[in-house]
Design an enzyme around this catalytic site. Structure first.
Site, short mmCIF file in Angstrom:
data_model
loop_
_atom_site.label_atom_id
_atom_site.label_comp_id
_atom_site.label_asym_id
_atom_site.label_seq_id
_atom_site.Cartn_x
_atom_site.Cartn_y
_atom_site.Cartn_z
N CYS A 213 -3.38 1.30 6.35
CA CYS A 213 -3.67 0.54 7.58
C CYS A 213 -4.30 1.44 8.64
O CYS A 213 -5.04 0.97 9.50
CB CYS A 213 -2.40 -0.07 8.12
N ASN B 114 0.81 -1.23 0.00
CA ASN B 114 0.00 0.00 0.00
C ASN B 114 0.84 1.28 0.00
O ASN B 114 0.48 2.25 -0.66
CB ASN B 114 -1.00 -0.02 1.16
N GLU C 113 7.78 0.79 16.75
CA GLU C 113 8.93 1.36 16.04
C GLU C 113 8.72 2.86 15.98
O GLU C 113 7.68 3.37 16.33
CB GLU C 113 9.05 0.73 14.64
P1 NAD Z 1 0.09 -9.43 3.22
O1 NAD Z 1 0.17 -9.89 4.63
O2 NAD Z 1 -0.75 -10.21 2.28
O3 NAD Z 1 1.53 -9.40 2.55
C1 NAD Z 1 2.57 -8.62 3.10
C2 NAD Z 1 3.88 -9.23 2.71
O4 NAD Z 1 4.03 -10.49 3.32
C3 NAD Z 1 4.06 -9.44 1.22
O5 NAD Z 1 5.36 -9.10 0.85
C4 NAD Z 1 3.83 -10.94 1.08
O6 NAD Z 1 4.44 -11.51 -0.04
C5 NAD Z 1 4.45 -11.44 2.37
N1 NAD Z 1 3.99 -12.75 2.82
C6 NAD Z 1 2.77 -13.29 2.69
N2 NAD Z 1 2.73 -14.52 3.27
C7 NAD Z 1 3.97 -14.73 3.78
C8 NAD Z 1 4.56 -15.81 4.51
N3 NAD Z 1 3.87 -16.91 4.84
N4 NAD Z 1 5.84 -15.70 4.89
C9 NAD Z 1 6.56 -14.59 4.59
N5 NAD Z 1 6.06 -13.55 3.88
C10 NAD Z 1 4.78 -13.61 3.50
O7 NAD Z 1 -0.36 -7.91 3.28
P2 NAD Z 1 -0.70 -6.95 2.06
O8 NAD Z 1 -1.96 -7.44 1.44
O9 NAD Z 1 0.50 -6.79 1.23
O10 NAD Z 1 -0.98 -5.56 2.80
C11 NAD Z 1 -2.22 -5.22 3.32
C12 NAD Z 1 -2.29 -5.53 4.78
O11 NAD Z 1 -1.20 -4.90 5.44
C13 NAD Z 1 -3.51 -5.02 5.48
O12 NAD Z 1 -3.97 -5.97 6.40
C14 NAD Z 1 -3.04 -3.79 6.23
O13 NAD Z 1 -3.78 -3.44 7.35
C15 NAD Z 1 -1.67 -4.21 6.59
N6 NAD Z 1 -0.81 -3.04 6.84
C16 NAD Z 1 -0.52 -2.73 8.13
C17 NAD Z 1 0.25 -1.60 8.40
C18 NAD Z 1 0.58 -1.21 9.81
O14 NAD Z 1 1.43 -0.34 9.98
N7 NAD Z 1 -0.05 -1.77 10.82
C19 NAD Z 1 0.72 -0.82 7.36
C20 NAD Z 1 0.39 -1.18 6.06
C21 NAD Z 1 -0.38 -2.30 5.80
O1 6OD Z 2 3.92 7.06 8.56
C1 6OD Z 2 4.43 6.05 8.99
O2 6OD Z 2 5.49 6.05 9.54
C2 6OD Z 2 3.71 4.77 8.86
N1 6OD Z 2 4.30 3.72 9.43
C3 6OD Z 2 2.57 4.69 8.19
C4 6OD Z 2 1.81 3.52 8.00
C5 6OD Z 2 0.78 3.49 7.15
C6 6OD Z 2 0.02 2.30 6.89
O3 6OD Z 2 -0.60 2.04 5.91
#
Ligand code: NAD
Ligand code: 6OD
Length: 486
Positions: free
Chosen positions: A288, A155, A467
């Site tokens: 997120c 994202n 972090e």
């Molecule tokens: P995802 O979990 O599907 O994938 C993230 C990464 O993990 C990708 O690079 C993927 O290839 C890898 N991955 C998947 N399965 C794996 C495994 N078994 N072992 C190792 N690596 C693996 O997430 P996404 O669809 O790319 O992103 C969207 C999700 O991320 C949403 O749930 C969102 O809320 C979350 N997100 C959280 C934050 C936060 O700061 N909390 C920030 C951005 C996105």
């Molecule tokens: O701004 C940041 O440092 C941060 N970790 C943003 C996360 C966004 C999630 O989608």
């Protein structure tokens, strides 16, 4: 056709197994690049290169030298700003207006901030008494953990990757990054920058590929990886934690969310509508920190729903480079289908569809892009899956509330706990409510206002650890105590 390779030991290398996968331009729904998939052997080479760099020049470099190099990385990203911008927007479809204000500048800042922080890390020291009266001196020393696996989502690809690579390198670790298979472009470009400014080979490595039973899992299972930092879905975090359990490796997780926005009747109405609009629709809802549950105090409920509807309908859906684009496409057809399944579910559960709920008509070149309508619902039960589960699309449900305790309970009625956004002009209420919503980050009268020195992370199933600023040091270093008998 563009080719994207892995970056191992300072060189761009093709897949050892000869396998490539397709990377799509989400605005047109067509493949625009072939990406080299890192095999288990490629991952092994990357981890070994990272280990060798730890033993080699990187491990011997002083903090000041390391900090200087990271400042050069930041400068070079800024010098190549337009290339990063175009690469990121082509991969994700996000508007230039968004990426040029957030993704790319933050991508550079993540190196600068941690280059500065690492020069000023205090250490603890305790003088202790001993029976002979001479005493002993204890002092703490922070040492790097070693090779850090950085697993990233799609994202905010550059921003969320550098948010971890910046502090990891500042602390003296080396990294192997696994970008999302949907968005490998800027991680690849960063490899060029590392070489240009003279970061030693093996310090920053990139392995491309999918997650489970593929590159991501090969990396997290590799015994040469000392710690894993991951941003992505909660369910993926569970799988990665199982890999990390072997060898007792540390994890830092930033996971999913189902964040609540809470708007009190005394809020500055226009400011609240502005803020909630961004929290729901920015980056096509793929943030997120976004708000998919909005609670509005009853006296202003209908007016608020109307105002947000007007904003949603006023968002111009379009390609990244159009100056009037307010919202781009979803990152992939798979992600769009997931969001559309919730649009169907909301309809079948009898939601009032205030606006949206489908796919917009886009003509010409853009007819097959992964576009979706911004969507607002009201009228769903609080236990509906649309309100309980993370959708990660440009949509929200708005519900009225009557008193503070009720809305605090609603905001907390979720397995997630990433963030909340509260809108009120009553300062006592500000603190009272923020104290009771169980999240890692509470925004009051703002959203996504982020000082990189502050802590970032989620409560409950939204993550493990914090972090940001000095908090990143907790994860990216080991604290060693030295006790000297005087
Ligand atoms: P995802 O979990 O599907 O994938 C993230 C990464 O993990 C990708 O690079 C993927 O290839 C890898 N991955 C998947 N399965 C794996 C495994 N078994 N072992 C190792 N690596 C693996 O997430 P996404 O669809 O790319 O992103 C969207 C999700 O991320 C949403 O749930 C969102 O809320 C979350 N997100 C959280 C934050 C936060 O700061 N909390 C920030 C951005 C996105
Ligand atoms: O701004 C940041 O440092 C941060 N970790 C943003 C996360 C966004 C999630 O989608």
């Amino acid at each position: 056709m563009i080719e994207m390779k892995n970056f191992i030991d300072g060189e761009f290398v093709g897949s050892g197994s000869g396998t490539t996968f397709e990377n799509f331009d989400p605005t047109v729904g067509r493949v625009y690049a072939q990406v080299h998939e890192a095999s288990r052997d490629d991952v092994d080479r990357a981890v070994k290169a990272a280990q060798a760099a730890m033993r080699g020049p990187w491990g011997r470099m002083s903090i000041a030298e390391r900090s200087e190099l990271l400042l050069k990385v930041a400068d070079r990203v800024n010098e190549r700003f337009d290339e990063f911008l175009q690469a990121e927007c082509r991969d994700t479809g996000k508007p230039y207006s968004l990426a040029s204000h957030i993704d790319i500048p933050r991508g550079a800042a993540n190196f600068k901030v941690f280059a500065d922080i690492i020069r000023n890390v205090p250490t603890e020291a305790f003088r202790m008494e001993t029976p002979d009266g001479a005493g002993a001196l204890n002092y703490g020393v922070r040492v790097p953990k070693g090779v850090i696996a950085v697993i990233c989502p799609w994202n905010l690809p550059l921003l969320l990757m550098t948010w971890k690579v910046g502090p990891a390198l500042a602390c003296g670790n080396t990294v192997v990054v696994k970008p999302s298979e949907e968005t490998p472009a800027t991680a690849t470009l960063l490899g060029e920058v590392m070489n240009e400014v003279g970061v030693p080979p093996g310090v920053y490595n990139v392995v491309n590929g999918r997650g489970g039973d593929s590159t991501g899992e090969f990396l997290t299972q590799h015994p040469g990886v000392d710690a894993i930092t991951f941003t992505g879905e909660t369910i993926t975090g569970t799988a990665i934690m199982q890999s990390a359990a072997v060898g007792i490796r540390d994890v830092s997780f930033e996971l999913g969310g189902k964040n609540a926005g809470v708007v009190f009747a005394d809020a500055d109405f226009d400011q609240a509508v502005d803020g909630i609009q961004r929290a729901v629709f920015a980056n096509c809802g793929q943030v997120c920190l976004g708000t998919e549950r909005v609670y509005v105090e009853r006296p202003i409920f209908e007016r608020f729903v109307d105002a947000l509807k007007t904003r949603a309908e006023g968002l111009k859906i379009g390609p990244p480079d159009a100056t009037d684009t307010g919202m781009g496409p979803m990152v992939s057809s798979q992600q769009r289908n997931k969001v559309l399944s919730y649009y169907d579910l909301a309809r079948s559960l009898g939601a009032d569809i205030v606006t949206g709920g489908g796919v917009p008509e886009m003509g010409g070149d853009y007819a097959n892009g992964f576009w979706i309508e911004p969507t607002i619902w009201t009228g769903l039960a609080e236990d509906s899956p649309v309100i309980k589960e993370e959708i990660f699309g440009p949509c929200c449900h708005i519900a009225p509330f009557d008193d503070e305790d009720e809305v605090i309970a609603q905001a907390n009625a979720t397995d997630y706990g990433l963030c909340t956004t509260i809108w009120t002009q009553d300062s006592a209420r500000t603190h009272r409510v923020a104290a009771q919503i169980d999240v890692g980050i509470s925004w009051v009268n703002c959203w996504f206002l982020r000082d990189l020195r502050t802590s970032f992370g989620g409560a409950k199933q939204s993550g493990i650890g914090r972090e940001g600023g000095v908090h990143s040091l907790e994860f990216y270093t080991e604290l060693r105590n030295v006790c000297v008998k005087l």
